[in-house]
Design a protein around this motif. Structure first.
Motif, PDB file in Angstrom:
ATOM      1  N   GLY A  55     -70.541 -10.494  -2.515  1.00  0.00           N
ATOM      2  CA  GLY A  55     -70.570 -10.415  -3.975  1.00  0.00           C
ATOM      3  C   GLY A  55     -71.991 -10.553  -4.492  1.00  0.00           C
ATOM      4  N   THR A  56     -72.119 -10.915  -5.768  1.00  0.00           N
ATOM      5  CA  THR A  56     -73.432 -11.050  -6.397  1.00  0.00           C
ATOM      6  C   THR A  56     -74.017 -12.413  -6.072  1.00  0.00           C
ATOM      7  OG1 THR A  56     -72.700  -9.602  -8.193  1.00  0.00           O
ATOM      8  CG2 THR A  56     -74.668 -10.925  -8.594  1.00  0.00           C
ATOM      9  N   ARG A  57     -74.959 -12.433  -5.159  1.00  0.00           N
ATOM     10  CA  ARG A  57     -75.595 -13.691  -4.727  1.00  0.00           C
ATOM     11  C   ARG A  57     -77.067 -13.428  -4.449  1.00  0.00           C
ATOM     12  NH1 ARG A  57     -71.093 -13.451  -0.868  1.00  0.00           N
ATOM     13  NH2 ARG A  57     -69.300 -14.495  -1.763  1.00  0.00           N
ATOM     14  N   GLY A  58     -77.912 -14.326  -4.899  1.00  0.00           N
ATOM     15  CA  GLY A  58     -79.338 -14.149  -4.655  1.00  0.00           C
ATOM     16  C   GLY A  58     -80.099 -15.455  -4.770  1.00  0.00           C
ATOM     17  N   ILE A  59     -81.313 -15.449  -4.244  1.00  0.00           N
ATOM     18  CA  ILE A  59     -82.202 -16.615  -4.298  1.00  0.00           C
ATOM     19  C   ILE A  59     -83.554 -16.142  -4.816  1.00  0.00           C
ATOM     20  CG2 ILE A  59     -83.327 -18.453  -2.989  1.00  0.00           C
ATOM     21  CD1 ILE A  59     -81.053 -18.123  -0.907  1.00  0.00           C
ATOM     22  N   LEU A  60     -84.056 -16.789  -5.851  1.00  0.00           N
ATOM     23  CA  LEU A  60     -85.353 -16.455  -6.417  1.00  0.00           C
ATOM     24  C   LEU A  60     -86.353 -17.531  -6.013  1.00  0.00           C
ATOM     25  CD1 LEU A  60     -87.045 -14.635  -8.305  1.00  0.00           C
ATOM     26  CD2 LEU A  60     -86.382 -16.163 -10.183  1.00  0.00           C
ATOM     27  N   THR A  61     -87.441 -17.115  -5.365  1.00  0.00           N
ATOM     28  CA  THR A  61     -88.506 -18.043  -4.972  1.00  0.00           C
ATOM     29  C   THR A  61     -89.706 -17.816  -5.877  1.00  0.00           C
ATOM     30  OG1 THR A  61     -87.769 -17.976  -2.665  1.00  0.00           O
ATOM     31  CG2 THR A  61     -89.967 -18.862  -3.099  1.00  0.00           C
ATOM     32  N   LEU A  62     -90.107 -18.854  -6.601  1.00  0.00           N
ATOM     33  CA  LEU A  62     -91.218 -18.760  -7.549  1.00  0.00           C
ATOM     34  C   LEU A  62     -92.557 -18.881  -6.833  1.00  0.00           C
ATOM     35  CD1 LEU A  62     -89.754 -21.025 -10.395  1.00  0.00           C
ATOM     36  CD2 LEU A  62     -89.555 -18.532 -10.129  1.00  0.00           C
ATOM     37  N   SER A  63     -93.637 -18.667  -7.563  1.00  0.00           N
ATOM     38  CA  SER A  63     -94.971 -18.694  -6.959  1.00  0.00           C
ATOM     39  C   SER A  63     -95.345 -20.079  -6.449  1.00  0.00           C
ATOM     40  CB  SER A  63     -96.015 -18.212  -7.974  1.00  0.00           C
ATOM     41  OG  SER A  63     -96.007 -19.036  -9.132  1.00  0.00           O
ATOM     42  N   ASN A  64     -94.728 -21.135  -7.000  1.00  0.00           N
ATOM     43  CA  ASN A  64     -95.012 -22.493  -6.536  1.00  0.00           C
ATOM     44  C   ASN A  64     -94.103 -22.923  -5.383  1.00  0.00           C
ATOM     45  OD1 ASN A  64     -92.559 -22.914  -7.775  1.00  0.00           O
ATOM     46  ND2 ASN A  64     -93.346 -24.262  -9.399  1.00  0.00           N
ATOM     47  N   GLY A  65     -93.260 -21.999  -4.896  1.00  0.00           N
ATOM     48  CA  GLY A  65     -92.381 -22.301  -3.772  1.00  0.00           C
ATOM     49  C   GLY A  65     -91.003 -22.793  -4.154  1.00  0.00           C
ATOM     50  N   LYS A  66     -90.780 -23.080  -5.432  1.00  0.00           N
ATOM     51  CA  LYS A  66     -89.461 -23.539  -5.868  1.00  0.00           C
ATOM     52  C   LYS A  66     -88.437 -22.425  -5.713  1.00  0.00           C
ATOM     53  CE  LYS A  66     -86.890 -25.272  -9.868  1.00  0.00           C
ATOM     54  NZ  LYS A  66     -86.952 -25.640 -11.309  1.00  0.00           N
ATOM     55  N   GLN A  67     -87.256 -22.785  -5.200  1.00  0.00           N
ATOM     56  CA  GLN A  67     -86.190 -21.799  -5.025  1.00  0.00           C
ATOM     57  C   GLN A  67     -85.058 -22.055  -6.009  1.00  0.00           C
ATOM     58  OE1 GLN A  67     -85.146 -21.879  -0.791  1.00  0.00           O
ATOM     59  NE2 GLN A  67     -86.440 -20.092  -0.479  1.00  0.00           N
ATOM     60  N   ILE A  68     -84.534 -20.974  -6.576  1.00  0.00           N
ATOM     61  CA  ILE A  68     -83.460 -21.053  -7.564  1.00  0.00           C
ATOM     62  C   ILE A  68     -82.273 -20.240  -7.055  1.00  0.00           C
ATOM     63  CG2 ILE A  68     -82.767 -20.551  -9.938  1.00  0.00           C
ATOM     64  CD1 ILE A  68     -85.749 -20.734 -10.694  1.00  0.00           C
ATOM     65  N   ILE A  69     -81.119 -20.906  -6.919  1.00  0.00           N
ATOM     66  CA  ILE A  69     -79.891 -20.207  -6.529  1.00  0.00           C
ATOM     67  C   ILE A  69     -79.348 -19.497  -7.764  1.00  0.00           C
ATOM     68  CG2 ILE A  69     -77.629 -20.413  -5.455  1.00  0.00           C
ATOM     69  CD1 ILE A  69     -79.979 -21.248  -3.679  1.00  0.00           C
ATOM     70  N   LEU A  70     -79.365 -18.200  -7.761  1.00  0.00           N
ATOM     71  CA  LEU A  70     -79.053 -17.445  -8.970  1.00  0.00           C
ATOM     72  C   LEU A  70     -77.581 -17.496  -9.352  1.00  0.00           C
ATOM     73  CD1 LEU A  70     -81.362 -14.389  -8.309  1.00  0.00           C
ATOM     74  CD2 LEU A  70     -81.783 -16.333  -9.821  1.00  0.00           C
ATOM     75  N   ALA A  71     -76.718 -17.799  -8.413  1.00  0.00           N
ATOM     76  CA  ALA A  71     -75.286 -17.859  -8.713  1.00  0.00           C
ATOM     77  C   ALA A  71     -74.961 -18.978  -9.694  1.00  0.00           C
ATOM     78  CB  ALA A  71     -74.483 -18.042  -7.425  1.00  0.00           C
ATOM     79  N   ASN A  72     -75.855 -19.956  -9.804  1.00  0.00           N
ATOM     80  CA  ASN A  72     -75.603 -21.107 -10.675  1.00  0.00           C
ATOM     81  C   ASN A  72     -76.197 -20.953 -12.066  1.00  0.00           C
ATOM     82  OD1 ASN A  72     -74.385 -22.360  -8.474  1.00  0.00           O
ATOM     83  ND2 ASN A  72     -76.309 -23.261  -7.778  1.00  0.00           N
ATOM     84  N   ILE A  73     -76.760 -19.788 -12.378  1.00  0.00           N
ATOM     85  CA  ILE A  73     -77.430 -19.570 -13.654  1.00  0.00           C
ATOM     86  C   ILE A  73     -76.496 -18.842 -14.614  1.00  0.00           C
ATOM     87  CG2 ILE A  73     -79.455 -18.599 -14.780  1.00  0.00           C
ATOM     88  CD1 ILE A  73     -80.077 -20.772 -12.757  1.00  0.00           C
ATOM     89  N   SER A  74     -76.438 -19.315 -15.843  1.00  0.00           N
ATOM     90  CA  SER A  74     -75.607 -18.661 -16.857  1.00  0.00           C
ATOM     91  C   SER A  74     -76.352 -17.487 -17.472  1.00  0.00           C
ATOM     92  CB  SER A  74     -75.229 -19.657 -17.961  1.00  0.00           C
ATOM     93  OG  SER A  74     -74.501 -20.743 -17.420  1.00  0.00           O
ATOM     94  N   ALA A  75     -75.582 -16.523 -17.954  1.00  0.00           N
ATOM     95  CA  ALA A  75     -76.172 -15.348 -18.589  1.00  0.00           C
ATOM     96  C   ALA A  75     -77.023 -15.755 -19.788  1.00  0.00           C
ATOM     97  CB  ALA A  75     -75.071 -14.380 -19.016  1.00  0.00           C
ATOM     98  N   LYS A  76     -78.128 -15.041 -19.990  1.00  0.00           N
ATOM     99  CA  LYS A  76     -79.060 -15.220 -21.102  1.00  0.00           C
ATOM    100  C   LYS A  76     -79.869 -16.512 -21.016  1.00  0.00           C
ATOM    101  CE  LYS A  76     -76.357 -12.418 -24.346  1.00  0.00           C
ATOM    102  NZ  LYS A  76     -75.742 -12.321 -25.677  1.00  0.00           N
ATOM    103  N   ASP A  77     -79.794 -17.216 -19.867  1.00  0.00           N
ATOM    104  CA  ASP A  77     -80.602 -18.422 -19.679  1.00  0.00           C
ATOM    105  C   ASP A  77     -82.037 -18.051 -19.337  1.00  0.00           C
ATOM    106  OD1 ASP A  77     -78.650 -20.190 -20.209  1.00  0.00           O
ATOM    107  OD2 ASP A  77     -78.394 -20.936 -18.175  1.00  0.00           O
ATOM    108  N   THR A  78     -82.985 -18.884 -19.751  1.00  0.00           N
ATOM    109  CA  THR A  78     -84.349 -18.787 -19.248  1.00  0.00           C
ATOM    110  C   THR A  78     -84.384 -19.504 -17.915  1.00  0.00           C
ATOM    111  OG1 THR A  78     -85.382 -18.676 -21.434  1.00  0.00           O
ATOM    112  CG2 THR A  78     -86.747 -19.463 -19.616  1.00  0.00           C
TER     113      THR A  78
END
Length: 377
Positions: free
Chosen positions: A110-133
């Motif tokens: 399904g729709t699953r992804g991981i975003l890694t920022l320039s500082n190394g922090k990882q964000i599990i995208l499945a836990n983010i609500s629509a229209k969130d910053t």
């Protein structure tokens, strides 16, 4: 009750001669078994197991099925003791009650992804609500989740350009059984397939737009005549000004495939460069001395983006590697399947068992053991 009494009642049920009194006795026996069992099922599994119970009983007279344990509560209790299996009535050399395991379904990705920022922090995208910053990269870039679940990069036009960080890169990656979409800072849309990653700058400064890909992605590149868009994957480089194309560059695949849908792309490999036309696909490999170009079915190349499996005379191992990435399974081969080819397809939102049924049309046999699929020619 003794086993021979239970068998006699089941025999009466099979013949359609079970009296109300005998039916109560059989209910009571099942209820007793349920109360002494430590197995539990969800409501859905209870209903499913009960239907399986009815299908396993070898009824001789179909019209006589009408009164099989009419009380719903009793039916649920009967199913309770079955766990993941089911009791059914059979007649080998001697009459016994056997238990057969119900195969566990393997669900699609399904729709699953991981975003890694320039500082190394990882964000599990499945836990983010629509229209969130989701995050900010300095004062210049805001990363948001769009209403349709797509990651979007928004450049602040009022930010001080002198404070831009030229080394700010993010990485979007997908796990086994995951896909994710993103809109880069220049407006380019990227559709990322399972077990893939793309590394890109948070904003495109300089005279080119460079991204790095591992795995597979479909690109809809925003047009910019003054700033070419470049995709690096393995030892290949693709340069475009604005076009739609698919790149298939998995580490466990021997050939990197670039398929062009519209516009034009320049594929560079081993000091060679080839220009693709719409409908063409380039194949490069360390085993090749030059870039190979052929006409292909572009619908097949991007079927994954449209939620489908589609194969045209594909070898079986290529097909199974795609299933491994989407269903998180391991495939083992018992015998030579090198000459087995498959044409056809189905939807990616189906359970694995349904997909295997389609593949079995090519006279291939499968045995499922947990999350391991054994293939027999």
């Amino acid at each position: 009750m003794k086993e021979n009494e239970i068998l006699a009642l089941l025999q009466k049920y099979q013949e359609g001669t079970l009296s109300n009194e005998d039916q109560d006795k059989l209910d009571a026996w099942y209820l007793h078994k349920a109360s002494t069992s430590n197995l539990q099922l969800s409501d859905y599994e209870l209903e499913d197991s009960y239907e399986l119970l009815k299908s396993k009983l070898p009824l001789q007279a179909e019209p006589k099925v009408i009164r099989l344990w009419p009380r719903v509560a009793v039916a649920a209790s009967i199913a309770l003791l079955l766990g993941t299996g089911i009791f059914y009535f059979t007649k080998p050399k001697e009459q016994i009650i056997q238990v057969t395991e119900k195969a566990q379904e393997i669900a699609p990705g399904g729709t699953r992804g991981i975003l890694t920022l320039s500082n190394g922090k990882q964000i599990i995208l499945a836990n983010i609500s629509a229209k969130d910053t989701i995050a900010k990269e300095g004062e210049e870039v805001t990363i948001k989740m769009g209403a349709n679940g797509v990651i979007t990069y928004i450049i602040n036009p009022d930010a001080d350009a002198s404070k831009n960080n030229p080394n700010a890169f993010n990485t979007l990656s997908t796990p086994t059984g995951g896909q994710y979409n993103i809109v880069l800072a220049d407006g380019t849309k990227v559709y990322l397939n399972a077990v893939s990653s793309i590394k890109y700058p948070t904003q495109f400064n300089g005279d080119k737009r460079l991204v790095e890909l591992e795995g597979e992605a479909y690109f809809e590149v925003a047009k910019n005549k003054n700033k070419p868009f470049i995709v690096k994957s393995d030892n290949q480089s693709i340069e475009v000004l604005g076009t739609h194309f698919n790149v298939h560059a998995y580490a466990n695949e021997s050939v990197v495939k670039t398929t062009l849908l519209e516009g034009s792309v320049a594929v560079s490999f081993k000091n060679q460069k080839s220009i693709l036309k719409p409908g063409q696909q380039s194949n490069v490999s360390d085993n090749f001395t030059k870039i190979k170009i052929r006409e292909v079915d572009t619908d097949e190349a991007i079927a994954w983006k449209n939620g489908r499996f589609k194969f045209d005379n594909a070898d079986l191992k290529t097909v199974m590697r795609q299933l491994e990435r989407w269903y998180g399974i391991k495939v083992e081969y018992r015998g030579d399947v090198s000459d087995v080819r498959f044409s056809g397809g189905t939807f990616m939102n189906k359970n694995l068992s349904e997909v295997l049924k389609v593949l079995e049309l090519s006279n291939i046999k499968f045995k499922v053991e947990g999350r391991t699929i054994i293939v027999y020619p």
